[in-house]
Design a protein around this motif. Structure first.
Motif, mmCIF file in Angstrom:
data_model
loop_
_atom_site.group_PDB
_atom_site.id
_atom_site.type_symbol
_atom_site.label_atom_id
_atom_site.label_comp_id
_atom_site.label_asym_id
_atom_site.label_seq_id
_atom_site.Cartn_x
_atom_site.Cartn_y
_atom_site.Cartn_z
ATOM 1 N N LEU A 122 0.974 11.813 -10.650
ATOM 2 C CA LEU A 122 1.566 10.691 -9.928
ATOM 3 C C LEU A 122 0.483 9.764 -9.387
ATOM 4 C CD1 LEU A 122 4.068 9.330 -8.667
ATOM 5 C CD2 LEU A 122 3.852 10.921 -6.760
ATOM 6 N N LEU A 123 -0.581 10.343 -8.843
ATOM 7 C CA LEU A 123 -1.675 9.536 -8.300
ATOM 8 C C LEU A 123 -2.284 8.660 -9.391
ATOM 9 C CD1 LEU A 123 -3.489 9.016 -5.776
ATOM 10 C CD2 LEU A 123 -5.046 10.721 -6.723
ATOM 11 N N ASP A 124 -2.564 9.249 -10.552
ATOM 12 C CA ASP A 124 -3.155 8.482 -11.657
ATOM 13 C C ASP A 124 -2.226 7.356 -12.104
ATOM 14 O OD1 ASP A 124 -5.376 10.109 -11.630
ATOM 15 O OD2 ASP A 124 -4.694 11.392 -13.274
ATOM 16 N N ALA A 125 -0.936 7.655 -12.192
ATOM 17 C CA ALA A 125 0.030 6.650 -12.639
ATOM 18 C C ALA A 125 0.176 5.523 -11.613
ATOM 19 C CB ALA A 125 1.387 7.304 -12.901
ATOM 20 N N ALA A 126 0.157 5.877 -10.331
ATOM 21 C CA ALA A 126 0.266 4.863 -9.272
ATOM 22 C C ALA A 126 -0.947 3.934 -9.279
ATOM 23 C CB ALA A 126 0.409 5.541 -7.916
ATOM 24 N N ILE A 127 -2.124 4.514 -9.485
ATOM 25 C CA ILE A 127 -3.340 3.699 -9.544
ATOM 26 C C ILE A 127 -3.291 2.765 -10.752
ATOM 27 C CG2 ILE A 127 -5.837 3.800 -9.933
ATOM 28 C CD1 ILE A 127 -5.833 6.400 -8.258
ATOM 29 N N ALA A 128 -2.821 3.293 -11.889
ATOM 30 C CA ALA A 128 -2.710 2.469 -13.092
ATOM 31 C C ALA A 128 -1.712 1.328 -12.890
ATOM 32 C CB ALA A 128 -2.287 3.334 -14.274
ATOM 33 N N LYS A 164 0.852 -1.187 0.000
ATOM 34 C CA LYS A 164 0.000 0.000 0.000
ATOM 35 C C LYS A 164 0.885 1.234 0.000
ATOM 36 C CE LYS A 164 -4.058 -0.174 1.257
ATOM 37 N NZ LYS A 164 -5.392 -0.340 1.893
ATOM 38 N N VAL A 165 0.576 2.178 -0.922
ATOM 39 C CA VAL A 165 1.382 3.380 -1.126
ATOM 40 C C VAL A 165 0.549 4.603 -0.787
ATOM 41 C CG1 VAL A 165 2.703 4.741 -2.789
ATOM 42 C CG2 VAL A 165 2.648 2.238 -2.984
ATOM 43 N N LEU A 166 1.093 5.483 0.050
ATOM 44 C CA LEU A 166 0.438 6.744 0.373
ATOM 45 C C LEU A 166 1.146 7.873 -0.354
ATOM 46 C CD1 LEU A 166 -1.049 8.040 3.613
ATOM 47 C CD2 LEU A 166 0.820 9.380 2.631
ATOM 48 N N ILE A 167 0.364 8.758 -0.994
ATOM 49 C CA ILE A 167 0.916 9.868 -1.763
ATOM 50 C C ILE A 167 0.409 11.182 -1.185
ATOM 51 C CG2 ILE A 167 1.001 10.986 -4.030
ATOM 52 C CD1 ILE A 167 0.569 8.212 -5.275
ATOM 53 N N LEU A 170 -3.653 4.143 7.704
ATOM 54 C CA LEU A 170 -2.212 4.395 7.746
ATOM 55 C C LEU A 170 -1.434 3.191 8.241
ATOM 56 C CD1 LEU A 170 -2.149 8.034 9.207
ATOM 57 C CD2 LEU A 170 -2.152 7.320 6.817
ATOM 58 N N GLN A 171 -2.069 2.372 9.058
ATOM 59 C CA GLN A 171 -1.385 1.199 9.627
ATOM 60 C C GLN A 171 -0.861 0.269 8.541
ATOM 61 O OE1 GLN A 171 -0.916 0.444 12.867
ATOM 62 N NE2 GLN A 171 -2.217 1.889 13.950
ATOM 63 N N GLU A 172 -1.530 0.248 7.375
ATOM 64 C CA GLU A 172 -1.174 -0.690 6.311
ATOM 65 C C GLU A 172 -0.189 -0.108 5.303
ATOM 66 O OE1 GLU A 172 -4.863 -1.652 4.535
ATOM 67 O OE2 GLU A 172 -5.703 -2.592 6.337
ATOM 68 N N VAL A 173 0.128 1.164 5.417
ATOM 69 C CA VAL A 173 0.979 1.827 4.428
ATOM 70 C C VAL A 173 2.430 1.364 4.552
ATOM 71 C CG1 VAL A 173 1.959 4.054 3.731
ATOM 72 C CG2 VAL A 173 -0.493 3.864 4.201
ATOM 73 N N GLU A 174 2.985 0.895 3.439
ATOM 74 C CA GLU A 174 4.377 0.454 3.406
ATOM 75 C C GLU A 174 5.296 1.481 2.755
ATOM 76 O OE1 GLU A 174 5.079 -3.678 2.188
ATOM 77 O OE2 GLU A 174 2.905 -3.917 2.147
ATOM 78 N N ILE A 175 4.737 2.264 1.834
ATOM 79 C CA ILE A 175 5.527 3.258 1.088
ATOM 80 C C ILE A 175 4.852 4.616 1.220
ATOM 81 C CG2 ILE A 175 6.540 3.907 -1.120
ATOM 82 C CD1 ILE A 175 7.503 1.193 -0.258
ATOM 83 N N VAL A 176 5.618 5.635 1.564
ATOM 84 C CA VAL A 176 5.133 7.014 1.526
ATOM 85 C C VAL A 176 5.880 7.759 0.436
ATOM 86 C CG1 VAL A 176 5.076 9.245 2.716
ATOM 87 C CG2 VAL A 176 4.376 7.174 3.927
ATOM 88 N N ILE A 177 5.136 8.321 -0.510
ATOM 89 C CA ILE A 177 5.712 9.226 -1.497
ATOM 90 C C ILE A 177 5.303 10.631 -1.082
ATOM 91 C CG2 ILE A 177 5.859 9.897 -3.917
ATOM 92 C CD1 ILE A 177 4.953 7.093 -4.688
#
Length: 298
Positions: free
Chosen positions: A16-22, A2-5, A62-69
């Motif tokens: 970036l959000l659109d590309a990450a979702i894709a 799971k990635v948080l932006i 937030l507990q599940e987030v592994e990557i923060v951009i």
């Protein structure tokens, strides 16, 4: 994963959000923003409140987030805004509060900083001294240090990307050379050229920036800071001539006297090409796309 932006509603963050979702799917992306989105999960914050005013449901996400951009920040729209004290300080306070959130599964932070942290140099590389000329540059440099210390203490990875002049659709929010000039050309207004226009500039297309950030998420090496900037320097005069040619417009170029200090902005992109972006989008193609976008807004 799971990635948080952060900054998901901004110029870079939106693309970036659109590309990450894709790339990873909407269920694997969380937008951390001041406004909600229907594209994926979102955590809506109020930066004026303690803990951003988040609910228990938000904390659970937030507990599940592994990557923060971390792409969200105050970015000056022109040179005059680069020393607004309160706004620049917000970059620091926002990052501090972000790092205090309960990211219990966090294993990496990707931070988009700025080339404004550097001192003047003939060719700017990652080894160039960091001596910002503005409060904005200092605020981003301080955030880099906070994130680096945080990552070291938490034993997680971090990648610092110092972003240069980004161009492309969406750039009209900023009072910079390309969007201002394109607007004037398409409106059949005279464009101004200060001095002979021989100063060199480097531009990087928005999609290349997004691709590089996503590549950093999957980068497993500690490669140090990476300058995320165009590797092909062009003169201001040549860019102006190219814009007029691509637009097909008949525009008067008004020569103005320039009494300031001329400075080239040329960058060593060896590290960027090696680790994140082997090949950039052709500059002419990028300019053509941006001109077409501006025409669609008319």
């Amino acid at each position: 994963m799971k990635v948080l932006i952060t900054g998901a509603s901004g110029f870079i963050g939106g693309r970036l959000l659109d590309a990450a979702i894709a790339k990873w799917g909407s269920t694997h992306v969380v937008a951390f923003s001041s406004q909600t989105t229907s594209k994926c999960q979102s955590v809506v914050y109020d930066k004026q409140l303690p803990d951003f005013g988040l609910s228990q449901q938000d904390f659970d996400k937030l507990q599940e987030v592994e990557i923060v951009i971390h792409a969200g920040a105050y970015t000056p729209k022109n040179g005059a805004e680069a020393n607004v004290i309160a706004a620049c300080n917000e970059n620091i306070s926002f990052t501090e509060k972000l790092l205090s959130l309960p990211f219990n599964a966090l294993r990496k932070i990707v931070f988009t900083s700025t080339l404004d942290v550097y001192a003047a140099d003939t060719v700017i590389s990652e080894a160039t001294a960091t001596v910002p000329a503005t409060l904005y540059g200092w605020s981003k440099l301080y955030c880099e240090q906070m994130i680096s210390v945080f990552a070291r203490e938490r034993h997680i990875d971090r990648h610092i990307l110092r972003v240069g002049h980004v161009y492309g659709p969406g750039e009209e929010k900023y009072e910079k050379f390309l969007p201002k000039t394109i607007k004037r050309i398409l409106d059949a207004q005279p464009v101004e050229l200060y001095g002979d226009g021989a100063e060199l500039r480097s531009f990087i297309y928005i999609d290349d920036v997004v691709r590089s950030i996503l590549a950093a998420v999957e980068l497993n090496e500690d490669v140090g800071v990476v300058n995320l900037v165009g590797g092909h320097a062009v003169s201001i005069r040549s860019v102006l001539d190219q814009l007029i040619l691509l637009s097909g417009a008949q525009v008067e170029v008004v020569q103005r006297e320039f009494n300031g200090t001329k400075r080239d902005f040329v960058f060593d992109t060896t590290r960027l090409k090696k680790y994140l972006l082997p090949e950039e989008i052709d500059f002419t193609l990028g300019l053509s796309t941006e001109i077409a976008y501006f025409k669609s807004l008319m």
